[in-house]
Design a protein around this motif. Sequence first.
Motif, PDB file in Angstrom:
ATOM      1  N   GLY A 184      12.247   7.950   4.525  1.00 38.21           N
ATOM      2  CA  GLY A 184      11.594   7.517   3.287  1.00 38.21           C
ATOM      3  C   GLY A 184      10.574   6.417   3.518  1.00 38.21           C
ATOM      4  N   ILE A 185      10.927   5.433   4.340  1.00 36.16           N
ATOM      5  CA  ILE A 185       9.996   4.331   4.623  1.00 36.16           C
ATOM      6  C   ILE A 185       8.801   4.834   5.419  1.00 36.16           C
ATOM      7  N   THR A 186       9.036   5.776   6.331  1.00 35.99           N
ATOM      8  CA  THR A 186       7.919   6.343   7.107  1.00 35.99           C
ATOM      9  C   THR A 186       6.929   7.040   6.177  1.00 35.99           C
ATOM     10  N   LEU A 187       7.425   7.838   5.252  1.00 37.69           N
ATOM     11  CA  LEU A 187       6.550   8.507   4.278  1.00 37.69           C
ATOM     12  C   LEU A 187       5.855   7.488   3.379  1.00 37.69           C
ATOM     13  N   LEU A 188       6.579   6.445   3.011  1.00 34.71           N
ATOM     14  CA  LEU A 188       5.990   5.413   2.152  1.00 34.71           C
ATOM     15  C   LEU A 188       4.824   4.720   2.843  1.00 34.71           C
ATOM     16  N   ARG A 189       4.946   4.490   4.131  1.00 32.35           N
ATOM     17  CA  ARG A 189       3.847   3.868   4.878  1.00 32.35           C
ATOM     18  C   ARG A 189       2.594   4.742   4.840  1.00 32.35           C
ATOM     19  N   PHE A 190       2.784   6.051   4.956  1.00 31.17           N
ATOM     20  CA  PHE A 190       1.642   6.961   4.913  1.00 31.17           C
ATOM     21  C   PHE A 190       1.012   6.989   3.515  1.00 31.17           C
ATOM     22  N   VAL A 191       1.840   6.873   2.484  1.00 35.49           N
ATOM     23  CA  VAL A 191       1.328   6.925   1.115  1.00 35.49           C
ATOM     24  C   VAL A 191       0.434   5.723   0.819  1.00 35.49           C
ATOM     25  N   VAL A 192       0.834   4.536   1.255  1.00 33.20           N
ATOM     26  CA  VAL A 192       0.090   3.313   0.920  1.00 33.20           C
ATOM     27  C   VAL A 192      -0.862   2.882   2.019  1.00 33.20           C
ATOM     28  N   ILE A 193      -1.041   3.706   3.053  1.00 39.63           N
ATOM     29  CA  ILE A 193      -1.895   3.285   4.175  1.00 39.63           C
ATOM     30  C   ILE A 193      -3.351   3.126   3.732  1.00 39.63           C
ATOM     31  N   ARG A 194      -3.741   3.785   2.649  1.00 37.15           N
ATOM     32  CA  ARG A 194      -5.114   3.628   2.151  1.00 37.15           C
ATOM     33  C   ARG A 194      -5.347   2.225   1.601  1.00 37.15           C
ATOM     34  N   TYR A 195      -4.274   1.546   1.237  1.00 37.00           N
ATOM     35  CA  TYR A 195      -4.398   0.189   0.703  1.00 37.00           C
ATOM     36  C   TYR A 195      -4.118  -0.882   1.755  1.00 37.00           C
ATOM     37  N   GLY A 196      -3.468  -0.510   2.839  1.00 34.19           N
ATOM     38  CA  GLY A 196      -3.143  -1.463   3.886  1.00 34.19           C
ATOM     39  C   GLY A 196      -1.908  -1.019   4.658  1.00 34.19           C
ATOM     40  N   TYR A 248      10.925  -3.084   1.734  1.00 35.18           N
ATOM     41  CA  TYR A 248       9.723  -2.325   2.075  1.00 35.18           C
ATOM     42  C   TYR A 248       9.130  -1.651   0.839  1.00 35.18           C
ATOM     43  N   VAL A 249       9.988  -1.170  -0.046  1.00 34.24           N
ATOM     44  CA  VAL A 249       9.500  -0.568  -1.293  1.00 34.24           C
ATOM     45  C   VAL A 249       8.767  -1.622  -2.121  1.00 34.24           C
ATOM     46  N   ARG A 250       9.331  -2.831  -2.197  1.00 29.58           N
ATOM     47  CA  ARG A 250       8.680  -3.916  -2.940  1.00 29.58           C
ATOM     48  C   ARG A 250       7.318  -4.240  -2.329  1.00 29.58           C
ATOM     49  N   GLN A 251       7.250  -4.337  -0.988  1.00 29.58           N
ATOM     50  CA  GLN A 251       5.978  -4.619  -0.331  1.00 29.58           C
ATOM     51  C   GLN A 251       4.957  -3.517  -0.596  1.00 29.58           C
ATOM     52  N   ILE A 253       4.757  -1.588  -3.247  1.00 32.66           N
ATOM     53  CA  ILE A 253       4.280  -1.696  -4.634  1.00 32.66           C
ATOM     54  C   ILE A 253       3.248  -2.816  -4.755  1.00 32.66           C
ATOM     55  N   VAL A 254       3.548  -3.970  -4.150  1.00 34.19           N
ATOM     56  CA  VAL A 254       2.608  -5.102  -4.198  1.00 34.19           C
ATOM     57  C   VAL A 254       1.304  -4.743  -3.493  1.00 34.19           C
ATOM     58  N   LEU A 255       1.400  -4.102  -2.348  1.00 37.78           N
ATOM     59  CA  LEU A 255       0.205  -3.719  -1.591  1.00 37.78           C
ATOM     60  C   LEU A 255      -0.647  -2.734  -2.372  1.00 37.78           C
ATOM     61  N   ARG A 256      -0.015  -1.803  -3.049  1.00 40.95           N
ATOM     62  CA  ARG A 256      -0.763  -0.824  -3.836  1.00 40.95           C
ATOM     63  C   ARG A 256      -1.471  -1.489  -5.013  1.00 40.95           C
ATOM     64  N   ARG A 257      -0.781  -2.391  -5.694  1.00 44.73           N
ATOM     65  CA  ARG A 257      -1.396  -3.081  -6.822  1.00 44.73           C
ATOM     66  C   ARG A 257      -2.594  -3.914  -6.367  1.00 44.73           C
ATOM     67  N   GLN A 258      -2.444  -4.611  -5.251  1.00 42.43           N
ATOM     68  CA  GLN A 258      -3.555  -5.409  -4.733  1.00 42.43           C
ATOM     69  C   GLN A 258      -4.734  -4.527  -4.349  1.00 42.43           C
ATOM     70  N   GLY A 259      -4.446  -3.408  -3.734  1.00 42.89           N
ATOM     71  CA  GLY A 259      -5.517  -2.495  -3.344  1.00 42.89           C
ATOM     72  C   GLY A 259      -6.261  -1.942  -4.540  1.00 42.89           C
ATOM     73  N   ILE A 260      -5.523  -1.554  -5.586  1.00 44.97           N
ATOM     74  CA  ILE A 260      -6.164  -1.036  -6.797  1.00 44.97           C
ATOM     75  C   ILE A 260      -7.011  -2.120  -7.457  1.00 44.97           C
ATOM     76  N   ALA A 261      -6.473  -3.347  -7.515  1.00 44.23           N
ATOM     77  CA  ALA A 261      -7.214  -4.446  -8.128  1.00 44.23           C
ATOM     78  C   ALA A 261      -8.505  -4.738  -7.358  1.00 44.23           C
ATOM     79  N   GLU A 262      -8.439  -4.719  -6.035  1.00 43.76           N
ATOM     80  CA  GLU A 262      -9.631  -4.975  -5.230  1.00 43.76           C
ATOM     81  C   GLU A 262     -10.674  -3.876  -5.413  1.00 43.76           C
ATOM     82  N   ARG A 263     -10.234  -2.637  -5.528  1.00 39.64           N
ATOM     83  CA  ARG A 263     -11.179  -1.539  -5.745  1.00 39.64           C
ATOM     84  C   ARG A 263     -11.848  -1.644  -7.112  1.00 39.64           C
TER      85      ARG A 263
END
Length: 272
Positions: A184-196, A248-251, A253-263
Amino acid sequence: MTGVPASAAGDTSSASGTPVSAGSGGASSGAMSGNVSGGVPSGGAPAGGASSGVVETGVPGGPRPARGAKVVAAAVNQASVWNIANFLTMLRLLLVPGFVALMLADGGYDPAMRSFAWAAFAIAMITDLFDGHLARTYDLVTDFGKIADPIADKAIMGAALICLSSLGDLPWWVTVVILGRELGITLLRFVVIRYGVIPASRGGKLKTLVQGVAVGMYVLALTGWLATLRFWVMAAAVILTVLTGLDYVRQAIVLRRQGIAERMAASEETEA
């Protein structure tokens, strides 16, 4: 006038101080104006040397790089895949089938075979500690290593857990929790890799260590108080697995929100 120094002819002198003929002033000035990097004329390797496109300090002009220079450089980069870090990763992959064969030999309850299986598992865990460190320290990071290293980690741990559960030594729910978290964490890393990139935390490293110790103790045919101790070590590994997974799930979510805000901020500046 032949033999007149370039300084006397009003031209720029070469880095080596070699006189330049007046008739070559146009060519030399053109080379100097179009191919200067850090004050050193760029050209190619001297005649008779390898045409690698690398500029020698103080050598004015020279032949242009050969057309095959880029191909040669690419071949060198591909050859760098064969380094010590990747060798350790491949060794860990090769240990997986051997480990499984030793675990299941003679019905899976031969103490000698289980000891050999533990040795293979221990070697795999030790190489896991060194290959990443070597790759980062000596600049041996390759695309192959980025893909193969996590696969090797999950393969040896997954093989050990599945073998232990199939033999009845470890409850299946423990195997499901640990492997489910890892995948699950491996897949999660791939999902949010566009944000960091989600960095490995200290808790994650501690989890890996405790998991390795716990599984290693279950691989060995332990009895008495050691069998009781391994139960509590595995309990600690499961708790760390769940807690670090949630972190890792919390990180993510935070990383995705920051990435969306920056975009969004970047798009608003572009429109303005």
